[in-house]
Design a protein around this motif. Structure first.
Motif, short mmCIF file in Angstrom:
data_model
loop_
_atom_site.label_atom_id
_atom_site.label_comp_id
_atom_site.label_asym_id
_atom_site.label_seq_id
_atom_site.Cartn_x
_atom_site.Cartn_y
_atom_site.Cartn_z
N ALA A 46 0.83 -1.21 0.00
CA ALA A 46 0.00 0.00 0.00
C ALA A 46 0.86 1.25 0.00
N ILE A 47 0.18 2.38 -0.13
CA ILE A 47 0.78 3.68 0.18
C ILE A 47 -0.13 4.35 1.19
N CYS A 48 0.46 5.16 2.04
CA CYS A 48 -0.31 5.88 3.05
C CYS A 48 0.54 7.05 3.52
N GLY A 49 -0.09 8.18 3.74
CA GLY A 49 0.66 9.33 4.24
C GLY A 49 -0.15 10.60 4.17
N LEU A 50 0.52 11.70 4.45
CA LEU A 50 -0.09 13.01 4.40
C LEU A 50 0.27 13.72 3.11
N LEU A 51 -0.72 14.37 2.54
CA LEU A 51 -0.55 15.16 1.32
C LEU A 51 -0.85 16.61 1.66
N LYS A 52 -0.25 17.53 0.93
CA LYS A 52 -0.61 18.94 1.05
C LYS A 52 -1.09 19.39 -0.31
N ARG A 53 -2.39 19.62 -0.39
CA ARG A 53 -2.99 20.03 -1.66
C ARG A 53 -3.20 21.54 -1.66
N GLU A 54 -3.00 22.14 -2.81
CA GLU A 54 -3.16 23.60 -2.93
C GLU A 54 -4.57 24.06 -2.58
N ASN A 55 -5.56 23.22 -2.87
CA ASN A 55 -6.95 23.65 -2.68
C ASN A 55 -7.55 23.20 -1.33
N LEU A 56 -6.70 22.73 -0.41
CA LEU A 56 -7.15 22.40 0.94
C LEU A 56 -6.27 23.12 1.95
N ASP A 57 -6.88 23.63 3.01
CA ASP A 57 -6.12 24.35 4.02
C ASP A 57 -5.22 23.44 4.85
N LEU A 58 -5.69 22.23 5.12
CA LEU A 58 -4.97 21.31 6.00
C LEU A 58 -4.31 20.20 5.22
N PRO A 59 -3.25 19.60 5.78
CA PRO A 59 -2.75 18.38 5.16
C PRO A 59 -3.83 17.31 5.25
N ASP A 60 -3.90 16.45 4.25
CA ASP A 60 -4.91 15.39 4.30
C ASP A 60 -4.26 14.03 4.17
N ILE A 61 -4.89 13.06 4.81
CA ILE A 61 -4.38 11.70 4.78
C ILE A 61 -4.86 11.02 3.50
N GLY A 62 -3.96 10.27 2.92
CA GLY A 62 -4.30 9.50 1.72
C GLY A 62 -3.81 8.07 1.87
N PHE A 63 -4.52 7.16 1.26
CA PHE A 63 -4.12 5.75 1.33
C PHE A 63 -4.69 4.99 0.15
N ALA A 64 -3.99 3.95 -0.24
CA ALA A 64 -4.44 3.04 -1.28
C ALA A 64 -3.74 1.71 -1.04
N THR A 65 -4.50 0.64 -1.15
CA THR A 65 -3.99 -0.69 -0.82
C THR A 65 -4.29 -1.65 -1.96
N LEU A 66 -3.33 -2.52 -2.25
CA LEU A 66 -3.56 -3.54 -3.28
C LEU A 66 -4.72 -4.46 -2.88
N PRO A 67 -5.48 -4.95 -3.84
CA PRO A 67 -6.68 -5.76 -3.54
C PRO A 67 -6.45 -6.93 -2.59
N ASN A 68 -5.36 -7.65 -2.74
CA ASN A 68 -5.13 -8.83 -1.90
C ASN A 68 -4.88 -8.52 -0.43
N TYR A 69 -4.70 -7.25 -0.10
CA TYR A 69 -4.38 -6.86 1.28
C TYR A 69 -5.45 -5.96 1.90
N ARG A 70 -6.57 -5.84 1.25
CA ARG A 70 -7.68 -5.06 1.80
C ARG A 70 -8.46 -5.90 2.80
N LYS A 71 -9.17 -5.24 3.68
CA LYS A 71 -10.03 -5.87 4.68
C LYS A 71 -9.25 -6.77 5.63
N MET A 72 -7.99 -6.39 5.90
CA MET A 72 -7.15 -7.14 6.83
C MET A 72 -6.62 -6.24 7.95
#
Length: 170
Positions: free
Chosen positions: A77-103
């Motif tokens: 997976a990937i997971c971490g904080l992003l800083k987007r120009e159109n958001l005031d706060l850092p936001d958390i983002g995540f994405a996980t490969l299918p075989n490792y979801r719901k674990m």
């Protein structure tokens, strides 16, 4: 180089050596459906993404999306904080490969990122965004303690996005 360990996982900065994993993750149908097509179609695109996105973010903000691996070095997976120009706060983002979801891996990684934001970065509030139909992400955000704030539009397609926030205890 930032490295965060949990009971089952190691989170570390992405490098161009992770390009094949990024290519695979970004072309997962669920990633494209819920996060979007980032046009990462080959290893060169993945290297460019890592250099211009996560690696740049580490230098500028001292945080970014991290590679999430099992303790046996399997990238999941990937997971971490992003800083987007159109958001005031850092936001958390995540994405996980299918075989490792719901674990519980995405929850464990997200919890570690939130703890790092509080302890190392001294951030007291972060946001999260998700599409209204991404039920798994919404469920995870609520489990993490995020609260729905409002609907916003972040992209040119005018697709509604849900904005969540969480206050981190000091």
């Amino acid at each position: 180089m930032i490295k965060i360990e949990t009971h089952r996982l190691v989170l570390s900065e992405l490098t161009t050596q992770n390009a094949a994993f990024i290519l695979k993750l970004h072309n997962d149908p669920a990633f494209i459906k819920y996060i979007g097509n980032r046009n990462i179609n080959n290893i060169e695109d993945a290297v460019g993404y890592i250099d211009s996105g996560p690696k740049r973010s580490y230098k500028v903000y001292n945080h970014g999306l991290y590679l999430v691996q099992l303790k046996n070095n399997t990238p999941i997976a990937i997971c971490g904080l992003l800083k987007r120009e159109n958001l005031d706060l850092p936001d958390i983002g995540f994405a996980t490969l299918p075989n490792y979801r719901k674990m519980g891996y995405t929850y464990e990684a997200s919890k570690a990122v939130i703890d790092d934001a509080k302890k190392r970065l001294h951030i007291n509030k972060i946001s999260a965004i998700t599409s209204p139909d991404n039920k798994a992400s919404i469920k995870l955000l609520i489990k993490l303690g995020f609260t729905f704030k409002k609907m916003i539009n972040l992209d040119l397609n005018n697709k509604p996005t849900q904005l969540y926030t969480i206050y981190l205890d000091s």
